[in-house]
Scaffold this motif. Sequence first.
Motif, PDB file in Angstrom:
ATOM      1  N   GLY A 301       0.787  -1.231   0.000  1.00 55.56           N
ATOM      2  CA  GLY A 301       0.000   0.000   0.000  1.00 55.56           C
ATOM      3  C   GLY A 301       0.812   1.271   0.000  1.00 55.56           C
ATOM      4  N   THR A 307      -2.651   4.150   3.227  1.00 54.15           N
ATOM      5  CA  THR A 307      -1.962   2.964   3.740  1.00 54.15           C
ATOM      6  C   THR A 307      -0.442   3.073   3.725  1.00 54.15           C
ATOM      7  N   GLY A 311       2.117   0.812   5.833  1.00 52.11           N
ATOM      8  CA  GLY A 311       2.689  -0.114   4.864  1.00 52.11           C
ATOM      9  C   GLY A 311       4.201  -0.055   4.854  1.00 52.11           C
ATOM     10  N   HIS A 332       0.842   0.689  15.290  1.00 53.93           N
ATOM     11  CA  HIS A 332      -0.111   1.589  14.662  1.00 53.93           C
ATOM     12  C   HIS A 332      -0.719   2.475  15.730  1.00 53.93           C
ATOM     13  N   ARG A 354      -8.745   0.924   7.685  1.00 51.71           N
ATOM     14  CA  ARG A 354      -8.328   1.259   6.317  1.00 51.71           C
ATOM     15  C   ARG A 354      -6.814   1.440   6.239  1.00 51.71           C
ATOM     16  N   GLU A 355      -6.231   1.974   7.291  1.00 50.65           N
ATOM     17  CA  GLU A 355      -4.789   2.232   7.286  1.00 50.65           C
ATOM     18  C   GLU A 355      -3.950   0.966   7.421  1.00 50.65           C
ATOM     19  N   VAL A 356      -4.469  -0.059   8.108  1.00 44.57           N
ATOM     20  CA  VAL A 356      -3.629  -1.226   8.398  1.00 44.57           C
ATOM     21  C   VAL A 356      -4.009  -2.495   7.652  1.00 44.57           C
ATOM     22  N   ASP A 357      -5.249  -2.599   7.175  1.00 44.75           N
ATOM     23  CA  ASP A 357      -5.739  -3.855   6.594  1.00 44.75           C
ATOM     24  C   ASP A 357      -4.891  -4.314   5.411  1.00 44.75           C
ATOM     25  N   LEU A 358      -4.736  -3.465   4.419  1.00 43.00           N
ATOM     26  CA  LEU A 358      -3.967  -3.834   3.223  1.00 43.00           C
ATOM     27  C   LEU A 358      -2.499  -4.111   3.550  1.00 43.00           C
ATOM     28  N   PRO A 359      -1.816  -3.263   4.328  1.00 46.49           N
ATOM     29  CA  PRO A 359      -0.414  -3.563   4.657  1.00 46.49           C
ATOM     30  C   PRO A 359      -0.225  -4.874   5.405  1.00 46.49           C
TER      31      PRO A 359
END
Length: 477
Positions: A301, A307, A311, A332, A354-359
């Motif tokens: 991200g 992200t 990320g 985080h 939203r900030e941590v899910d993808l990373p």
Amino acid sequence: MLNNSSENLSPAMGLSRRCLLQSTAVGFGQLAMAALLNQGQTANAAAPGLAPPQHFTPRAKRVIFLFMKGGPSGIDTFDYKPKLQEDDGKELPYDKPRVQFAATGALLGSPWKFKQYGESGIHVSELFPNVAQRIDDLCVLNSVHGTNAAHGGALLKLHTGSDTFVRPSMGAWINYGLGSENENLPGFLTICPTLAHGGVKNWGSAFLPAECQGVPLGVASKPSLEANVKYIENSKWSTDIQRSQIDLLNRMNRQHLDRSGPESALEARIQSFELAFKMQTEMPTAQDLSQESAATQSLYGLDDPVTADFGRQCLLARRFAERGVRFIQVTHSDTNVQWDQHSNLKTGHDKNAREVDLPIAGLLTDLKQRGLLEETLVLWGGEFGRTPVAQGKNGRDHNPEGFTMWMAGGGVKTGIRYGATDEYGYYAQEKKMHIHDLHATLLALLGLEHERLTFRYAGRDFRLTDVEGVVHDEIFA
């Protein structure tokens, strides 16, 4: 060293009172004390400053701890409670904990929908759609519980095993027990740690050798782009000159140690000088994310401003892990929202997820693709969870009575839920895992018996789990 003339016994002889006493019968007391201090430092060590080898075959070589500061809500993420949805707005049908952080009201259903994922069919909320795709790699611990409803005490309990005393952090214990696989990097790194609620104590070494403490990169209140080691490059002196300087300092310090006896602070300083010199060659390369492909950066991200910050921390964690750093913590947190939603639960958890899910999903994917996940234990969670009852209109209070963490890789079973809270998610009920149990289990995965990983200090043996802790080997693969 100061050499005040008033301390000299004889200027001609050049002997200080201290040197004279150490050279005569009176000095035997000092020698005995030095021996005792050295014994305390090396109670479990084959050599000074070194802990014993692993007690049994390890399942994991290292740990990446993804710490969600503030306390994410298990019942809104990985602990699906249909009964809570059904009874939204009703009164809790049993007693609330005797000690609560704040006043709370009726039951509050989750504002997010849950869906089953993977072959395991584990329910995950829509807060974590990307991590949900990796659910078959997770071991979800739904029955973790602690003893402190305040952030400061709960953070210290999670990180050090004690919420009342200054104790070594779990990263320091692991570093003491195993050391680093790379002599050019610290054995324990903490990326963007929070300075609140215990601060440096959460990655400190306390009475363990100082070289066991965590080395912080940046702080939580600043962007991870600024998470660099200061003065890592020396444009003034060549490497050869710096090597000569370090060697000179080392000889002088060793001469002092020979005269005065064991001194943990000086030993630690010698080690720190040596490590700082070695880090100049390894750390810049490890932190150079430009070496990563565009596809890898996108996986974490880094191409999205939402992200990119977390990320970057996760990608650094992978790079440090593959270079042999034993314990890496990624935090985080921010100065405003964190995961501490006493109000505006929907807004706050939406932002954080939203900030941590993808990373996080990117980290799991990348570790697995590189063959690192099976030897790297990933631990996710906060200092406690949130209550199933509302605080105010739309918030949740602190809940250490039962909350969710998860593990991945490192020899744990995959695609399982372990333990359970009650039907509303308030109290840990089945296969309860106390924080001491979590620590004991984590150490066991690394090949360390928590009752044998001890350090003698102030007349007694200390350990991360104190006098408690049960290994939950049912989660071992």
